[in-house]
Design a protein around this motif. Structure first.
Motif, PDB file in Angstrom:
ATOM      1  N   SER A   1       0.840 -16.206  12.022  1.00  0.00           N
ATOM      2  CA  SER A   1       1.673 -15.841  13.183  1.00  0.00           C
ATOM      3  C   SER A   1       1.520 -16.954  14.209  1.00  0.00           C
ATOM      4  CB  SER A   1       1.143 -14.523  13.757  1.00  0.00           C
ATOM      5  OG  SER A   1       1.685 -14.269  15.032  1.00  0.00           O
TER       6      SER A   1
ATOM      7  N   VAL B   1       0.853  -1.200   0.000  1.00  0.00           N
ATOM      8  CA  VAL B   1       0.000   0.000   0.000  1.00  0.00           C
ATOM      9  C   VAL B   1       0.883   1.241   0.000  1.00  0.00           C
ATOM     10  CG1 VAL B   1      -0.227   0.161   2.529  1.00  0.00           C
ATOM     11  CG2 VAL B   1      -2.102   0.968   1.070  1.00  0.00           C
TER      12      VAL B   1
ATOM     13  N   ILE C   1       7.010  -3.796  12.682  1.00  0.00           N
ATOM     14  CA  ILE C   1       5.670  -4.048  13.234  1.00  0.00           C
ATOM     15  C   ILE C   1       5.707  -4.116  14.763  1.00  0.00           C
ATOM     16  CG2 ILE C   1       5.498  -6.586  13.382  1.00  0.00           C
ATOM     17  CD1 ILE C   1       2.802  -6.415  11.943  1.00  0.00           C
TER      18      ILE C   1
END
Ligand SMILES: NC(=O)c1ccc[n+]([C@@H]2O[C@H](COP(=O)([O-])OP(=O)(O)OC[C@H]3O[C@@H](n4cnc5c(N)ncnc54)[C@H](O)[C@@H]3O)[C@@H](O)[C@H]2O)c1
Length: 279
Positions: free
Chosen positions: A138, A37, A188
């Motif tokens: 995850s 993005v 992150i």
């Protein structure tokens, strides 16, 4: 599988694990479309690779755009060999702090983003008779720690989606791998904090060690694809935690409660507002 000459699309390729996947694929001789993005970040990733790589802007919440990106690979190459549905965000902190907009954002990116990638690439892979879908979930998709509730919800969904799809896809020539790392050294860990939550501390304490290296995880991922593995869990201590969670889910949940209580008392100690309240 050899990756040389394969055509791959990676989402969330502007940073962290996505960028590392692009580097590993490029080093193995694949043609990689690095999408994100954040167009500038995607461009930075591609610029550091061979001339086979290219960048493209792509918001995974936009189903039509994901379809167009996959169609573009197929139009140029005649096929798409690999798709890495990797883009993701995290919100960390007590669940009552999450707004509905934040819930919807994480569902849109972490879950719908993967759905969009599967919906765009899987029918084409079936038509080709081959392909590999790699979804980044995850450890939070295998165990359920508090204070990352929305993240856990989306990552459990990605694990379920991947394993269910795999049982249909593999007999028809399409591999599906779900990647479940514990903490990996990426930006992150410093994002998405609510109410004094310190993601880096939280994740590192949860796994009892240093973050895993993103490039190492990317190389592990390519090996797991070659072996047509269903689930990749890294590092080894996370694998042990996963076994433990399956053997003793009640005990694991009690440990999680203690862990969250410890985190919460650290947060109230460390945030200036609570210090002022206490004073
Ligand atoms: N780093 C970790 O500790 C860790 C552990 C387990 C799983 N993961 C997962 O790995 C994946 C990659 O995370 P990372 O650690 O590399 O994070 P990161 O923040 O370094 O990279 C994520 C990338 O996703 C992009 N992105 C965000 N929203 C997007 C959207 N709507 N469309 C397209 N791209 C978007 C961001 O611009 C960014 O470049 C995520 O799914 C994350 O949940 C990370």
């Amino acid at each position: 599988m050899t990756f040389a000459g394969k055509h791959a699309l990676v989402t969330g390729a502007g940073s962290g694990i996505g960028a590392a996947l692009c580097r590993a694929l490029d080093a193995a001789g694949a043609h990689v479309v690095c999408t994100d993005v954040d167009e500038t970040a995607a461009g930075r990733t591609a610029a550091a690779l061979s001339e086979r790589a290219r960048a493209a802007p792509l918001d995974v919440t936009d189903a039509a755009a994901v379809q167009a990106a996959v169609d573009d690979v197929v139009a140029r190459a005649g096929r798409i060999d690999l798709i890495f549905n990797n883009a993701g965000i995290v919100w960390g902190g007590d669940t009552e702090l999450l707004t509905l907009d934040q819930w919807n954002a994480i569902i849109d990116i972490n879950l719908r983003g993967v759905v969009h990638g599967v919906a765009a690439a899987y029918p084409q892979m079936l038509r080709q008779g081959h392909g590999h879908i790699v979804n980044t979930a995850s450890m939070a998709g295998l165990t359920a720690a508090g204070q990352v509730t929305s993240y856990v919800a989306t990552k459990h969904a990605v694990v379920g989606l991947s394993l269910a799809l795999r049982s249909e896809a593999v007999p028809r020539g399409v591999g599906v791998l779900v990647v479940c790392p514990a903490a990996v050294e990426t930006p992150i860990l410093d994002k998405g904090a609510l109410g004094g939550f310190v993601g880096r501390d939280y994740f590192l304490q949860a796994q009892g060690g240093r973050p895993y290296d993103a490039d190492r995880l990317a190389r592990d991922t390519l090996r797991a694809i070659e072996r047509n593995k269903a689930v990749l869990v890294k590092p080894a201590v996370a694998h042990a935690q996963w076994w433990f969670a399956r053997l003793a889910p009640g005990l694991m949940n009690r440990m999680s409660m203690r862990f969250v209580a410890g985190q919460r008392s650290r947060q109230s100690r460390d945030t200036p507002s609570s210090a002022a309240d206490a004073g």
